[in-house]
Scaffold this motif. Structure first.
Motif, short mmCIF file in Angstrom:
data_model
loop_
_atom_site.label_atom_id
_atom_site.label_comp_id
_atom_site.label_asym_id
_atom_site.label_seq_id
_atom_site.Cartn_x
_atom_site.Cartn_y
_atom_site.Cartn_z
N LEU A 133 -2.39 -5.78 1.90
CA LEU A 133 -2.00 -5.30 0.58
C LEU A 133 -0.54 -5.63 0.29
O LEU A 133 -0.20 -6.13 -0.79
N GLN A 140 1.09 -7.93 -2.63
CA GLN A 140 1.98 -7.27 -3.59
C GLN A 140 3.38 -7.87 -3.58
O GLN A 140 3.96 -8.14 -4.64
N LEU A 165 -6.61 -10.67 -2.57
CA LEU A 165 -6.63 -9.51 -1.68
C LEU A 165 -8.05 -9.24 -1.17
O LEU A 165 -8.25 -8.94 0.01
N VAL A 171 -6.49 0.31 -5.26
CA VAL A 171 -5.13 -0.19 -5.12
C VAL A 171 -4.86 -1.24 -6.19
O VAL A 171 -5.77 -1.95 -6.63
N PRO A 202 -2.87 -4.58 -6.82
CA PRO A 202 -2.12 -5.64 -6.13
C PRO A 202 -0.89 -6.13 -6.89
O PRO A 202 -0.10 -6.88 -6.33
#
Length: 796
Positions: free
Chosen positions: A317, A321, A359, A409, A411
């Motif tokens: 992750l 990111q 991801l 989540v 990214p």
């Protein structure tokens, strides 16, 4: 705002220029002139199937008494023909100019189209004056520009804009515009979906939408509007013709801070998708994870060295990111289809869908179940009432299951830290998981706060009345607030940050200076970031021995709405849990009584504790939001609680005089008279105390009145930009961005916010065209907003 997936509906708080006006009553049957290399659009009459409506001669009475002062909207019409995979969209509208301001508004016209799959044909721009109709459109004078309206969000889509320049438009003229856009983005595979705005910020005399649809082909429609919309259907020559019309459409008055999930403007939704599974299967074909490449295998080997599944997930992750920058190239099908992960990995940049697919590819390679998910960052749970559509989303995130824990989540966020136990889901409420097995929208759990995300602890030490004092400030941020501050520190030097903070405190204490340099302590494992500041204040007490204290960090959350008599709910930042503690260590005795205030309203709870041991005073404030919006029927209650909070979130200390003199009576004063007067005063006071509810209640009321009086004058008036009434005048988008960098947050910081965090919303108030910009403070991550009014150039 990352606008990758085009939302199904943007509430039109102003009439969009492309939707601007058309009629083709008297166009001849001349063939269209084909586009040329220097003129990528055509000029000619509409297709034979188009049936233009006549322009009303008068707008007629408004059902709500609303009257437009700058221009009168006579007609807004759309006609759409769908055949196979082709789509032709004809637009037509007319406005009558009523004032010089209306001349500017009616003349600002722009046609937008995507040259990769759309063809623009301009039918004409006519001026109706004293019974004469004249075409003002001069193709040779029109300018074609690549405007890139999403450039501020680092998105490039190749859209072209045709800007005509009209001559001799006057008050009293009626302008019509007619044009057709033919073609559809091939990424949808010929599947149809559309929205038609019905409500606007001005009354409309005649609104109409006509659709020619292949007979026997499924179509689903839903009306999100007010009563009065008529609907008719007929079938002829294998075509299913549908019409929706409404006359004398009332204006919808915009209000400040309306939640995105609250529908404001009326609209009509049309879609060919029968359910959300239909949309999910379409998206699954776009988000295919290709076979592993050499570059992807190399990255997977590096990530596989982490000891646990949680560590491998977090490493993947954070790689996407932090090491793949946000940049979107969305030409043609890539408006919705992500680029291959290998390409994104090689470029080291991508937009939300690119980063999400990368991801997912990494997580699946690590043996972690993950899927892309589509969300709508504005409308959130409003999607529950929509018909399924591929254009209902504007952002992509990732859904994953790690060690039995479900995670959502984003990214595109950077510098997020902490473990999975403290990870907060993004505030998007609803998501469509990209999988052929998806049957409906998934619910994203709302983020929660168990403790304060920001804790400002100020300690003043004032040894004596005339000497200097010191101020130590310790600001502790956790979770999202820590992430936001970490992003600020990544692009701002400590010296610059220290200067921001110093100037903030200098607003109250002009003779303040930095005693020791600012320091930062970051604990990435716990996601806790601490900033320490140290100051010296030369003139701490006023000449009469007074000092005011207030919880300045709470002002942002306790400001009154711009519009209190509302039709729509008032959005409130949620969840918010912040704490502000002020400690005064005085060398002079303090005569303070400990007490506690509690203010509760429909949207927040404020606790204020005051404690003292004679020489140390502690003011402890806790603000917690309890809802994300206030319904219209509770606005007055909310405003009342805001007023109550004014006295609760501030305090002043008054030192005794430099020379205390005893009170002495004259020698010849009659003691019997004194006794009678004292008795009368005592009886009057006793009666007053009983009427007021007893001594305790009287003491509380007196304290509240005193503190409200003392602090009401401290609350700043509305600053420029805080409300629509005090909008900041600008002359164009470039000045808007530069002005944002000069606006100071309550924490004292200023500076340009990252463009990907800016959310811009157009607002029309009467004749005023405003832009509401919302963004998180780069320093403290507080939600901020400012209103701007473009007094120079006009956005078409």
């Amino acid at each position: 705002m990352r606008r990758i997936f085009r939302p199904a509906h943007h509430a039109p708080d102003q009439l969009p220029a492309p939707v601007l006006l058309l009629l083709c009553l008297c166009l001849g049957a001349l063939p269209a002139r084909a586009a040329t290399p220097t003129q990528p659009f055509r000029v000619g009459p509409p297709a034979a199937w188009v049936e233009p409506l006549p322009v009303p001669t008068d707008s007629g009475p408004s059902p709500t008494g609303d009257e437009e002062t700058s221009l009168s909207v006579l007609l807004l019409e759309e006609q759409v023909r769908v055949s196979g995979n082709s789509r032709v969209h004809y637009r037509h509208s007319a406005r009558k100019v009523l004032s010089p301001e209306g001349v500017e508004r009616a003349s600002d016209i722009t046609f937008h189209f995507d040259p990769t799959h759309e063809q623009l044909t301009v039918h004409g721009i006519w001026r109706l004056r004293e019974g004469r109709r004249e075409d003002l459109f001069k193709p040779a004078e029109a300018r074609v520009i690549q405007q890139e309206r999403e450039l501020q969000q680092r998105l490039y889509n190749g859209t072209l804009s045709v800007v005509p320049f009209l001559h001799d438009v006057r008050v009293g003229d009626t302008l019509e515009i007619a044009y057709t856009v033919e073609g559809a983005n091939p990424v949808f595979g010929g599947r149809f979906s559309d929205v038609a705005s019905i409500g606007y910020s001005v009354p409309v005399a005649h609104w109409a939408y006509r659709l020619l649809w292949p007979d026997g082909r499924p179509l689903f429609a839903r009306d999100f509007g007010r009563p009065g919309l008529t609907h008719s259907e007929r079938r002829h020559d294998g075509v299913h013709e549908l019409r929706w019309e409404k006359r004398h459409v009332p204006a919808t008055h915009a209000e400040d801070n309306v939640p995105g999930w609250e529908p404001v403007f009326s609209w009509l939704q049309l879609t060919e998708y029968k359910d959300w599974n239909d949309v999910a299967r379409w998206a699954s074909a776009l988000f295919q994870v290709p076979p592993r490449s050499k570059a992807l295998e190399q990255e997977l080997r590096r990530l596989s060295q982490e000891p646990t599944q949680e560590a491998r997930f977090l490493s993947a992750l954070r790689f996407v990111q932090d090491e793949v920058r946000y940049l979107g190239i969305e030409l043609g099908p890539n408006s919705h289809q992500p680029h291959p992960p290998d390409e994104v990995l090689q470029r080291r940049f991508g937009d939300c869908k690119d980063k999400s697919l990368l991801l997912v590819a990494l997580l699946r390679g690590l043996g972690i179940d993950a899927q892309p998910a589509l969300v709508n960052t504005q409308h959130a749970r409003l999607l529950d009432g929509w018909r399924p559509s591929a254009t209902a989303f504007d952002h992509a995130i990732v859904h994953a299951t790690v060690a039995g824990r479900e995670l959502w989540v984003d990214p595109t966020l950077t510098l997020e830290r902490g473990g999975l136990d403290s990870y907060q889901p993004p505030p998007y409420a609803r998501a469509l998981i990209v999988s052929p097995d998806t049957q409906g929208l998934a619910t994203i759990p709302p983020p929660t706060l168990q403790g304060p995300s920001t804790f400002v602890d100020e300690t003043y030490v004032a040894p004596d009345r005339d000497g200097a004092a010191t101020l130590d400030v310790v600001t502790t941020r956790t979770g999202v607030a820590a992430n936001g501050m970490r992003r600020t520190l990544a692009r701002t030097s400590l010296s610059e940050l220290s200067r921001y903070f110093l100037n903030y405190y200098a607003k109250v204490d002009a003779k303040i200076s930095v005693a020791r340099p600012l320091t930062v302590e970051d604990d990435p494992a716990k996601n806790v970031l601490v900033v320490r500041e140290h100051y010296r204040i030369e003139k701490f007490w006023s000449d009469d021995g007074r000092r005011d204290f207030d919880a300045h960090m709470l002002r942002e959350y306790l400001s009154e709405p711009g519009i209190s008599h509302r039709t729509f709910p008032l959005a409130v930042d949620h969840p918010v849990f912040v704490r502000h503690r002020i400690t005064l260590q005085s060398g002079t005795p303090l005569h303070v009584t400990s007490h506690r205030d509690l203010v509760e309203g429909p949207a927040f709870q404020l606790e204020a504790d005051t404690r003292s041991d004679g020489r140390t005073l502690v003011l402890d404030y806790r603000y917690r939001s309890v809802a994300d919006a206030v319904p219209p029927e509770r606005i007055s209650e909310h405003v009342k609680s805001l007023h109550q909070s004014e006295g609760a979130r501030g305090y002043y200390v008054q030192l005794g005089g430099r020379e205390e003199r005893p009170f002495v009576l004259p020698k010849n004063y009659n003691r019997n008279v004194l006794f009678l007067l004292a008795l009368m005063v005592f009886c009057g006071f006793l009666w007053f105390v009983i009427v007021q509810g007893g001594p305790v209640e009287l003491w509380r009321k007196a304290r509240a009145r005193t503190r409200r009086r003392a602090f009401s004058r401290k609350f700043e008036p509305v600053h420029q930009g805080d409300s629509a009434a005090a909008a900041i005048p600008i002359t164009g988008p470039r000045e808007l961005l530069s002005t944002l960098g000069r606006l100071r947050c309550a924490c004292g910081a200023s500076g340009e916010a990252p463009q990907e965090s800016l959310r811009q919303e157009p607002i029309v108030l009467g004749e005023r065209q405003l832009t509401l910009v919302q963004w998180p403070c780069p320093t403290c991550a507080r939600a901020r907003r400012a209103y701007f009014e473009d007094t120079g150039s006009r956005a078409a």
